[in-house]
Design a protein around this motif. Structure first.
Motif, short mmCIF file in Angstrom:
data_model
loop_
_atom_site.label_atom_id
_atom_site.label_comp_id
_atom_site.label_asym_id
_atom_site.label_seq_id
_atom_site.Cartn_x
_atom_site.Cartn_y
_atom_site.Cartn_z
N GLN A 1 -8.82 -0.19 0.62
CA GLN A 1 -9.89 -0.32 -0.37
C GLN A 1 -9.52 0.36 -1.69
OE1 GLN A 1 -13.16 1.37 1.81
NE2 GLN A 1 -13.68 -0.55 2.84
N GLU A 2 -8.90 1.54 -1.57
CA GLU A 2 -8.48 2.25 -2.77
C GLU A 2 -7.40 1.48 -3.51
OE1 GLU A 2 -8.23 5.00 -5.74
OE2 GLU A 2 -9.74 4.86 -4.15
N ALA A 3 -6.48 0.89 -2.77
CA ALA A 3 -5.41 0.11 -3.40
C ALA A 3 -5.97 -1.10 -4.14
CB ALA A 3 -4.40 -0.32 -2.34
N ARG A 4 -6.96 -1.78 -3.53
CA ARG A 4 -7.57 -2.94 -4.19
C ARG A 4 -8.32 -2.50 -5.45
NH1 ARG A 4 -8.60 -4.76 1.23
NH2 ARG A 4 -10.68 -3.80 1.19
N SER A 5 -8.99 -1.37 -5.39
CA SER A 5 -9.74 -0.90 -6.55
C SER A 5 -8.82 -0.54 -7.70
CB SER A 5 -10.55 0.37 -6.16
OG SER A 5 -11.50 0.05 -5.17
N SER B 1 -2.87 10.93 15.76
CA SER B 1 -2.10 10.55 16.95
C SER B 1 -2.99 10.42 18.18
CB SER B 1 -1.00 11.58 17.20
OG SER B 1 -1.51 12.78 17.78
N LEU B 2 -4.15 11.07 18.15
CA LEU B 2 -5.03 11.13 19.31
C LEU B 2 -6.23 10.20 19.21
CD1 LEU B 2 -5.10 15.03 19.67
CD2 LEU B 2 -3.81 13.43 21.10
N ASP B 3 -6.48 9.63 18.04
CA ASP B 3 -7.73 8.91 17.83
C ASP B 3 -7.48 7.62 17.04
OD1 ASP B 3 -10.30 8.05 17.03
OD2 ASP B 3 -11.07 10.10 16.99
N ASP B 4 -7.66 6.49 17.70
CA ASP B 4 -7.46 5.19 17.05
C ASP B 4 -8.40 5.02 15.86
OD1 ASP B 4 -5.55 4.58 18.92
OD2 ASP B 4 -6.88 3.33 20.15
N ASP B 5 -9.62 5.53 15.96
CA ASP B 5 -10.59 5.36 14.88
C ASP B 5 -10.12 6.05 13.60
OD1 ASP B 5 -12.26 3.89 16.49
OD2 ASP B 5 -13.55 5.59 17.01
N ILE B 6 -9.47 7.19 13.73
CA ILE B 6 -8.97 7.89 12.54
C ILE B 6 -7.90 7.06 11.85
CG2 ILE B 6 -7.63 9.90 11.77
CD1 ILE B 6 -9.17 11.57 13.78
N VAL B 7 -7.02 6.46 12.63
CA VAL B 7 -5.98 5.60 12.05
C VAL B 7 -6.62 4.42 11.34
CG1 VAL B 7 -4.02 4.09 12.59
CG2 VAL B 7 -4.28 6.29 13.78
N GLU B 8 -7.53 3.74 12.01
CA GLU B 8 -8.15 2.56 11.42
C GLU B 8 -8.96 2.90 10.18
OE1 GLU B 8 -10.38 0.88 14.60
OE2 GLU B 8 -8.61 0.42 15.81
N ASP B 9 -9.73 3.99 10.23
CA ASP B 9 -10.55 4.39 9.09
C ASP B 9 -9.67 4.76 7.89
OD1 ASP B 9 -12.78 3.99 10.62
OD2 ASP B 9 -13.17 6.12 10.99
N SER B 10 -8.60 5.49 8.14
CA SER B 10 -7.72 5.92 7.05
C SER B 10 -7.03 4.73 6.41
CB SER B 10 -6.68 6.93 7.57
OG SER B 10 -7.30 8.09 8.08
N LEU B 11 -6.54 3.80 7.21
CA LEU B 11 -5.88 2.63 6.65
C LEU B 11 -6.86 1.75 5.90
CD1 LEU B 11 -3.48 1.70 9.60
CD2 LEU B 11 -2.88 2.75 7.41
N ARG B 12 -8.08 1.61 6.41
CA ARG B 12 -9.10 0.81 5.73
C ARG B 12 -9.45 1.43 4.38
NH1 ARG B 12 -12.18 0.27 9.60
NH2 ARG B 12 -13.50 2.11 9.32
N GLU B 13 -9.63 2.75 4.37
CA GLU B 13 -9.96 3.43 3.10
C GLU B 13 -8.80 3.32 2.12
OE1 GLU B 13 -10.95 7.95 1.50
OE2 GLU B 13 -11.45 7.42 3.58
N ALA B 14 -7.58 3.39 2.61
CA ALA B 14 -6.42 3.27 1.73
C ALA B 14 -6.32 1.87 1.14
CB ALA B 14 -5.15 3.62 2.49
N MET C 1 0.85 -1.20 0.00
CA MET C 1 0.00 0.00 0.00
C MET C 1 0.89 1.25 0.00
SD MET C 1 -3.15 0.84 2.56
CE MET C 1 -2.14 0.54 4.03
N LYS C 2 0.66 2.14 -0.96
CA LYS C 2 1.50 3.32 -1.09
C LYS C 2 1.19 4.35 -0.01
CE LYS C 2 2.05 2.95 -6.12
NZ LYS C 2 1.84 3.63 -7.44
N GLN C 3 2.24 5.02 0.44
CA GLN C 3 2.06 6.05 1.46
C GLN C 3 1.17 7.18 0.95
OE1 GLN C 3 6.10 7.06 2.56
NE2 GLN C 3 6.05 5.63 4.29
N ARG C 4 1.29 7.50 -0.33
CA ARG C 4 0.47 8.56 -0.89
C ARG C 4 -1.01 8.22 -0.76
NH1 ARG C 4 0.39 13.85 -1.80
NH2 ARG C 4 -1.82 13.80 -1.43
N THR C 5 -1.36 6.94 -0.93
CA THR C 5 -2.75 6.51 -0.81
C THR C 5 -3.24 6.69 0.63
OG1 THR C 5 -2.35 4.86 -2.55
CG2 THR C 5 -4.34 4.60 -1.22
N VAL C 6 -2.37 6.39 1.59
CA VAL C 6 -2.73 6.58 3.00
C VAL C 6 -2.96 8.05 3.30
CG1 VAL C 6 -1.96 6.29 5.39
CG2 VAL C 6 -1.49 4.50 3.70
N VAL C 7 -2.07 8.90 2.80
CA VAL C 7 -2.21 10.34 3.02
C VAL C 7 -3.51 10.85 2.40
CG1 VAL C 7 -1.25 12.61 2.43
CG2 VAL C 7 0.24 10.80 3.29
#
Length: 221
Positions: free
Chosen positions: A215-219, A200-213, A1-7
């Motif tokens: 999904q985008e990588a698979r697409s 850094s303050l919210d686990d949900d933000i980390v999990e949501d961002s990685l999940r969306e990334a 998974m590319k870092q750009r996709t995560v960003v």
């Protein structure tokens, strides 16, 4: 998974600076720079970011938009505005710090943070030190101000403090500030830094961002 996709995933859902959240149209002019400094002071307390943002809006609504108006207001007027924003636990001490800070800014830098910038002469560590001369602004507050002001003060770029770098590491983005600034793309490093602090303050933000990334990588595969 590319870092750009995560960003991209992070910025899609959690982008936007804290200044923008507070309604500050940040420009290299005295009034918005001062409001950013006040916001940095509010955010540096152990209180929810949303409360600090709401409190900055309450201070602005009360007309306390520049250091002269902040200093000329009574202690109780400042306390009342802080209370309307929800900043009640720290309202009395913060009212005093806001007045003392406004007085110092007017006396030493003629109410204009651009003069502080000029005194630092492009040296960011010196600027960070000068910011901490302001009452209520410690290392955390100085970092918040510098993270956000890099949007209009190019010599500060790249500025990713320890909180932003912690968020970057949680997302697998590493801790190289120069690389992170490049990954920010058109959004700019100030926007990415703010999003990383949220991560850094919210686990949900980390999990949501990685999940969306993912999904985008698979697409894209």
């Amino acid at each position: 998974m590319k870092q750009r996709t995560v960003v991209d995933a992070l910025l899609h859902s959690h982008g936007g600076t804290y200044a923008a959240d507070a309604g500050i149209r940040l420009r290299d002019t005295p009034q918005p720079l001062y409001q950013l400094l006040v916001l940095a002071l509010l955010l540096s307390a152990p209180i929810r970011a949303g409360t600090a943002v709401a409190t900055l809006r309450a201070l602005r609504d009360a007309g306390l938009r520049n250091p002269r108006r902040m200093l000329d207001a009574t202690w109780q007027q400042r306390v009342d505005a802080l209370g309307r924003g929800g900043y009640r636990r720290y309202d009395e001490s913060t009212s005093t710090r806001l007045a003392d800070g406004a007085e110092l800014l007017i006396r030493r830098w003629h109410g204009d943070l651009r003069r502080m910038r000029a005194e630092a002469d492009g040296d960011v560590p010196v600027l960070r030190h000068l910011l901490q001369d302001m009452p209520g602004i410690g290392p955390v507050g100085a970092d918040i101000f510098l993270r956000e002001v890099q949007a209009v003060w190019p010599e500060v770029v790249p500025y990713f403090d320890i909180r932003a770098l912690h968020g970057a590491e949680r997302l697998g983005l590493g801790n190289d500030a120069t690389r992170l600034a490049r990954l920010a793309g058109d959004e700019g490093p100030a926007t990415l830094a703010a999003a990383l602090v949220r991560a850094s303050l919210d686990d949900d933000i980390v999990e949501d961002s990685l999940r969306e990334a993912r999904q985008e990588a698979r697409s894209a595969a």
